[in-house]
Enzyme design. Structure first.
Site, PDB file in Angstrom:
ATOM      1  N   GLY A  59       0.828  -1.197   0.000  1.00 46.59           N
ATOM      2  CA  GLY A  59       0.000   0.000   0.000  1.00 46.59           C
ATOM      3  C   GLY A  59       0.860   1.244   0.000  1.00 46.59           C
ATOM      4  O   GLY A  59       2.086   1.165  -0.004  1.00 46.59           O
ATOM      5  N   GLU A  75      -0.476   1.018  -6.180  1.00 48.08           N
ATOM      6  CA  GLU A  75       0.479   0.595  -5.156  1.00 48.08           C
ATOM      7  C   GLU A  75       0.697  -0.914  -5.180  1.00 48.08           C
ATOM      8  O   GLU A  75       1.818  -1.387  -5.027  1.00 48.08           O
ATOM      9  CB  GLU A  75       0.022   1.052  -3.768  1.00 48.08           C
ATOM     10  CG  GLU A  75       0.175   2.531  -3.531  1.00 48.08           C
ATOM     11  CD  GLU A  75       1.622   2.977  -3.375  1.00 48.08           C
ATOM     12  OE1 GLU A  75       2.503   2.126  -3.099  1.00 48.08           O
ATOM     13  OE2 GLU A  75       1.885   4.179  -3.528  1.00 48.08           O
ATOM     14  N   GLU A  79       4.452  -2.346  -5.857  1.00 48.65           N
ATOM     15  CA  GLU A  79       5.159  -3.063  -4.797  1.00 48.65           C
ATOM     16  C   GLU A  79       5.211  -4.568  -4.987  1.00 48.65           C
ATOM     17  O   GLU A  79       6.103  -5.218  -4.439  1.00 48.65           O
ATOM     18  CB  GLU A  79       4.535  -2.735  -3.432  1.00 48.65           C
ATOM     19  CG  GLU A  79       4.727  -1.283  -3.048  1.00 48.65           C
ATOM     20  CD  GLU A  79       4.257  -0.971  -1.636  1.00 48.65           C
ATOM     21  OE1 GLU A  79       3.732  -1.862  -0.945  1.00 48.65           O
ATOM     22  OE2 GLU A  79       4.436   0.192  -1.225  1.00 48.65           O
ATOM     23  N   ASP A 101      10.394  11.133  21.339  1.00 50.18           N
ATOM     24  CA  ASP A 101       9.969  12.240  22.201  1.00 50.18           C
ATOM     25  C   ASP A 101       8.448  12.309  22.362  1.00 50.18           C
ATOM     26  O   ASP A 101       7.926  13.190  23.025  1.00 50.18           O
ATOM     27  CB  ASP A 101      10.490  13.565  21.647  1.00 50.18           C
ATOM     28  CG  ASP A 101      10.082  13.803  20.197  1.00 50.18           C
ATOM     29  OD1 ASP A 101       9.283  12.993  19.647  1.00 50.18           O
ATOM     30  OD2 ASP A 101      10.562  14.789  19.605  1.00 50.18           O
ATOM     31  N   GLU A 130      11.142  -6.771   0.018  1.00 53.82           N
ATOM     32  CA  GLU A 130      10.993  -8.219   0.050  1.00 53.82           C
ATOM     33  C   GLU A 130       9.514  -8.536   0.154  1.00 53.82           C
ATOM     34  O   GLU A 130       8.745  -7.737   0.693  1.00 53.82           O
ATOM     35  CB  GLU A 130      11.752  -8.761   1.269  1.00 53.82           C
ATOM     36  CG  GLU A 130      11.921 -10.239   1.331  1.00 53.82           C
ATOM     37  CD  GLU A 130      12.715 -10.671   2.573  1.00 53.82           C
ATOM     38  OE1 GLU A 130      12.514 -11.819   3.007  1.00 53.82           O
ATOM     39  OE2 GLU A 130      13.505  -9.870   3.105  1.00 53.82           O
TER      40      GLU A 130
END
Length: 169
Positions: A59, A75, A79, A101, A130
């Site tokens: 995504g 996407e 990917e 923080d 991967e």
């Protein structure tokens, strides 16, 4: 996709700024796609922040003028090299990351999709370093993004329910 905070509409500048993009003052829209096959889900090892090196669903961020389903399809192809034949919208999820923080570093609102019908053979590309098909038990042994195990369980359950409804027709 580039840097929506600094890049504006200039695609070349957007690409150059992608790795140095500051946190957005607003939540950023994106997608997450649970690809299911034979009781397993396809996970990608993230290649960039937030959660670089962690396992997640494929995504990414929505581009200006792109519909959410178009983002999910793009996407997924970038990917994993897969082409979704059908996507089922599952709902929205907030993903908020904090620095050491306690300050918010990223806030994404993800449109979640389920994909059980696709073309192609998966191979890592784009931001994914991967790929791996895993069961829920196998995913529990990996370094995953927050809440992924719960989402995997839900996606596998929804895929089973969809398959049962289809076979009862």
């Amino acid at each position: 996709m580039g840097c929506p905070v600094l890049g504006g509409l200039d695609a070349k500048r957007n690409a150059a700024l992608q790795d140095n993009c500051p946190p957005s003052p607003h939540p950023r829209p994106g997608t997450s796609i649970a690809v299911v096959k034979n009781g397993k889900v396809l996970l990608v090892k993230r290649g960039k922040e937030p959660f670089k090196g962690y396992w997640a669903f494929p995504g990414g961020g929505q581009a200006l003028g792109e519909r959410l389903e178009e983002t999910a399809r793009r996407e997924l192809a970038e990917e994993t090299a897969l082409t979704a034949r059908h996507l089922e919208f599952l709902g929205f999820a907030d993903r908020i990351a904090h620095g050491e923080d306690g300050i918010v570093t990223h806030h994404h609102v993800l449109a979640r999709f389920l994909c059980t019908a696709f073309d192609g053979e998966p191979r890592a590309g784009g931001d994914a370093h991967e790929l791996r098909w895993v069961s829920l038990a196998e995913a529990a042994t990996l370094d995953t993004v927050p809440h992924l195990l719960e989402l995997i369980g839900g996606a596998l359950e929804r895929a089973r329910a969809g398959r049962q409804a289809f076979t009862k027709r």
